[in-house]
Scaffold this motif. Structure first.
Motif, PDB file in Angstrom:
ATOM      1  N   THR A 113      -9.606 -78.059  45.925  1.00 54.14           N
ATOM      2  CA  THR A 113      -9.558 -78.169  44.470  1.00 54.14           C
ATOM      3  C   THR A 113     -10.623 -77.267  43.854  1.00 54.14           C
ATOM      4  O   THR A 113     -11.792 -77.315  44.227  1.00 54.14           O
ATOM      5  CB  THR A 113      -9.796 -79.628  44.033  1.00 54.14           C
ATOM      6  N   ILE A 114     -10.199 -76.443  42.880  1.00 54.80           N
ATOM      7  CA  ILE A 114     -11.176 -75.603  42.164  1.00 54.80           C
ATOM      8  C   ILE A 114     -11.345 -76.070  40.721  1.00 54.80           C
ATOM      9  O   ILE A 114     -12.308 -75.694  40.064  1.00 54.80           O
ATOM     10  CB  ILE A 114     -10.756 -74.119  42.178  1.00 54.80           C
ATOM     11  N   PHE A 115     -10.406 -76.941  40.250  1.00 50.39           N
ATOM     12  CA  PHE A 115     -10.529 -77.495  38.912  1.00 50.39           C
ATOM     13  C   PHE A 115      -9.838 -78.847  38.872  1.00 50.39           C
ATOM     14  O   PHE A 115      -8.711 -79.007  39.357  1.00 50.39           O
ATOM     15  CB  PHE A 115      -9.915 -76.566  37.865  1.00 50.39           C
ATOM     16  N   HIS A 116     -10.526 -79.822  38.257  1.00 49.94           N
ATOM     17  CA  HIS A 116      -9.966 -81.146  38.054  1.00 49.94           C
ATOM     18  C   HIS A 116     -10.358 -81.581  36.660  1.00 49.94           C
ATOM     19  O   HIS A 116     -11.541 -81.710  36.344  1.00 49.94           O
ATOM     20  CB  HIS A 116     -10.500 -82.133  39.102  1.00 49.94           C
ATOM     21  N   SER A 117      -9.354 -81.782  35.799  1.00 50.18           N
ATOM     22  CA  SER A 117      -9.646 -82.047  34.393  1.00 50.18           C
ATOM     23  C   SER A 117     -10.277 -83.423  34.164  1.00 50.18           C
ATOM     24  O   SER A 117     -10.930 -83.625  33.138  1.00 50.18           O
ATOM     25  CB  SER A 117      -8.357 -81.922  33.561  1.00 50.18           C
ATOM     26  N   GLU A 118     -10.149 -84.356  35.099  1.00 50.46           N
ATOM     27  CA  GLU A 118     -10.706 -85.706  34.918  1.00 50.46           C
ATOM     28  C   GLU A 118     -12.039 -85.889  35.623  1.00 50.46           C
ATOM     29  O   GLU A 118     -12.929 -86.563  35.127  1.00 50.46           O
ATOM     30  CB  GLU A 118      -9.713 -86.758  35.425  1.00 50.46           C
ATOM     31  N   ASN A 119     -12.186 -85.252  36.772  1.00 50.70           N
ATOM     32  CA  ASN A 119     -13.404 -85.428  37.562  1.00 50.70           C
ATOM     33  C   ASN A 119     -13.834 -84.064  38.106  1.00 50.70           C
ATOM     34  O   ASN A 119     -13.322 -83.598  39.123  1.00 50.70           O
ATOM     35  CB  ASN A 119     -13.149 -86.416  38.708  1.00 50.70           C
ATOM     36  N   SER A 120     -14.769 -83.411  37.406  1.00 49.94           N
ATOM     37  CA  SER A 120     -15.184 -82.062  37.797  1.00 49.94           C
ATOM     38  C   SER A 120     -15.912 -82.044  39.129  1.00 49.94           C
ATOM     39  O   SER A 120     -15.984 -80.997  39.785  1.00 49.94           O
ATOM     40  CB  SER A 120     -16.084 -81.465  36.715  1.00 49.94           C
ATOM     41  N   SER A 121     -16.460 -83.183  39.565  1.00 45.25           N
ATOM     42  CA  SER A 121     -17.194 -83.207  40.828  1.00 45.25           C
ATOM     43  C   SER A 121     -16.273 -83.007  42.030  1.00 45.25           C
ATOM     44  O   SER A 121     -16.741 -82.677  43.121  1.00 45.25           O
ATOM     45  CB  SER A 121     -17.958 -84.530  40.973  1.00 45.25           C
ATOM     46  N   ILE A 122     -14.985 -83.182  41.804  1.00 45.54           N
ATOM     47  CA  ILE A 122     -14.043 -82.980  42.910  1.00 45.54           C
ATOM     48  C   ILE A 122     -13.909 -81.494  43.234  1.00 45.54           C
ATOM     49  O   ILE A 122     -13.627 -81.116  44.369  1.00 45.54           O
ATOM     50  CB  ILE A 122     -12.668 -83.599  42.557  1.00 45.54           C
ATOM     51  N   ALA A 123     -14.125 -80.638  42.241  1.00 49.17           N
ATOM     52  CA  ALA A 123     -13.936 -79.191  42.430  1.00 49.17           C
ATOM     53  C   ALA A 123     -15.002 -78.633  43.381  1.00 49.17           C
ATOM     54  O   ALA A 123     -16.101 -79.174  43.512  1.00 49.17           O
ATOM     55  CB  ALA A 123     -13.997 -78.476  41.091  1.00 49.17           C
ATOM     56  N   GLN A 124     -14.651 -77.558  44.045  1.00 48.91           N
ATOM     57  CA  GLN A 124     -15.593 -76.886  44.936  1.00 48.91           C
ATOM     58  C   GLN A 124     -16.822 -76.419  44.134  1.00 48.91           C
ATOM     59  O   GLN A 124     -16.726 -76.030  42.981  1.00 48.91           O
ATOM     60  CB  GLN A 124     -14.934 -75.671  45.593  1.00 48.91           C
TER      61      GLN A 124
END
Length: 499
Positions: A80-91
């Motif tokens: 994942t490089i972008f997650h609109s709900e949880n940015s901590s998931i992104a690299q």
């Protein structure tokens, strides 16, 4: 009955399982325009895309993935490089670099920006959208279509905007950094005449540019340089250098053109010998340069010129008639500029017909009139002691001598005239006149005897020298001594040269 109920329940669970994985292709579509982009390092990548979904599907969360391999076997936690709900998931490397152009997913806009592009951003990307149900479960669709990013080296240059520059009028240069994304602000420096110094502060613009796909992108970082142009700035070079994150640099150089004009200058020798060629050049330091430069003589007579060189005037086989004032005329915008020079034609001396000798009462009076440029000097041959007078009129010299000829009737006198161009020598015609009577003859003898008397001559010379000294002191005090001394010694000089 129970069989039908169990069959319906099984079908419902099967549909729910399908929705939680991938929706039917006919219900979900995504469009990338284009499907491959080639951003440059240091800039940004804009991925334009839009999607469709069933009417009963309400998108709440947008997720972008980067495919780790050609098969794009995505692992949500790692890719994942972008997650609109949880940015901590992104690299880590993509956090704060990736954002959506439109946060309202109901507008079906999935366009994405990746700022501060590096070579590591090469690869394929996929988009996923999901909705959050009241129970906490999510319906999710990952679109199978992929888009590709191929990162290239930075070749874009900044844009340096240069207004019309006029000497003495303040002006502002503007340097606009390449790229149309926000990202990390670049460092902009100006190099002025090769100094490399940062001579202005960075100023940022947040102007919004509307695109056809209704996305909006914050654009441009720019820097300004304000100065007052002068003639010295004309044709100088100014460089704007933009440095992006990762020490990626690009620059552009412009040459300044400053509207200005100076007074015309004429080069070339204004003194030529007779028969030689006159070469003059009229130069006008101006921008824009004058369309033409014309020459005239004495301000009225137009002259043909050497058209192969702007402002050049060439006249071959010069004669004394070519002497005079030459004027060049140049046009600069709404001004007419002029410069002039006086041309002198040097020619060898000529002894004029007014020259000759007259003998009367055993006193011979000889006149030699010579013309030339520069002014010639006159000497005498076949003469003994004599009394000399001299007068100058423009380019002519008139020298008169008187001497006692005794009983000689076949006296021959020669006049010699010389200047730096040449030398001429001529025997003067002698004419005899009858005596005016004994009384006149005696008077002439007395005058001649007095003139030829050494003591008297010495006394006369001493008095003349004293008077000349007093006069010279006066003339020196008034700034005219040099010319007077020249006229006093000129006759002595030519006598020594001719003898």
């Amino acid at each position: 009955m129970w069989v039908l109920i169990w069959a319906a329940l099984l079908l419902s669970l099967t549909e729910r399982a399908t929705c939680n994985n991938e929706a039917p292709a006919a219900a979900y579509n995504i469009t990338y325009s284009p499907a491959e982009i080639t951003p440059q390092t240091g800039l940004c990548a804009v991925i334009p895309c839009s999607f469709t979904h069933p009417d009963d599907f309400i998108p709440r969360i947008a997720i972008w993935f980067k495919c780790p391999d050609a098969q794009c076997s995505i692992k949500v936690e790692m890719d994942t490089i972008f997650h609109s709900e949880n940015s901590s998931i992104a690299q880590e490397g993509y956090r704060r670099r990736v954002s959506l152009l439109e946060t309202d997913l109901t507008k079906k806009n999935c366009s994405m920006i990746i700022n501060d592009i590096t070579k590591t951003d090469d690869g394929e990307y996929q988009f996923s959208v999901s909705e959050k149900l009241n129970s906490g479960n999510r319906n999710k669709s990952t679109f199978r279509e992929k888009m590709k990013i191929a990162v290239k080296a930075l070749t874009q240059k900044p844009s340096v905007l240069t207004p019309p520059l006029t000497e003495g009028e303040p002006a502002t240069l503007t340097c606009i950094a390449p790229g149309i994304c926000s990202g990390t602000p670049p460092n902009i420096t100006w190099t002025w005449r090769g100094t490399g110094d940062n001579i202005t502060e960075l100023r940022d613009s947040t102007t919004i540019q509307k695109r056809e796909d209704l996305t909006s992108i914050p654009i441009t970082h720019f820097s300004t340089l304000t100065f007052t142009p002068s003639v010295e700035h004309h044709t100088t070079k100014v460089t704007c250098q933009v440095t992006f994150k990762g020490n990626i640099t690009t620059e552009d150089t412009v040459t300044l053109n400053v509207t200005h004009v100076k007074e015309p200058k004429i080069s070339g020798s204004n003194t030529v010998r007779e028969g030689d060629t006159l070469n003059l050049t009229c130069f006008v330091d101006s921008y824009p340069p004058p369309p033409s430069i014309t020459w005239s003589k004495n301000g009225t007579t137009a002259l043909e010129q050497n058209i192969s060189v702007l402002g050049a005037l060439t006249i071959s086989n010069m004669t004394s008639e070519h002497a005079g004032e030459y004027v060049c005329n140049a046009q600069h915008l709404n001004r007419t500029l002029t410069a002039s020079i006086v041309v002198t034609v040097m020619y060898r001396p000529v002894i004029l017909n007014a020259s000759g000798c007259v003998i009367q009462a055993k006193v011979m009076t000889c006149v030699c009139v010579s013309q030339g440029v520069p002014l010639p000097l006159i000497g005498w041959l076949n003469t003994e002691e004599y009394f000399l007078t001299k007068s100058v009129l423009r380019s002519s010299v008139n020298t008169t001598i008187r001497m006692h000829v005794g009983n000689h009737t076949n006296t021959t006198v020669e006049c010699v005239s010389i200047n730096e161009v040449g030398r001429v020598r001529e025997k003067l015609q002698v004419t005899h006149k009858e005596s005016q009577g004994k009384q006149g003859e005696e008077v002439s003898k007395d005058i001649l005897a007095m003139l030829l008397n050494p003591p008297l001559i010495a006394a006369f010379a001493i008095g003349s020298a004293f008077s000349a000294t007093i006069c010279c002191i006066f003339l020196c005090l008034t700034g005219k001594c040099k010319r007077y001394m020249h006229s006093v010694t000129e006759v002595q000089l030519v006598l020594y040269e001719c003898w």
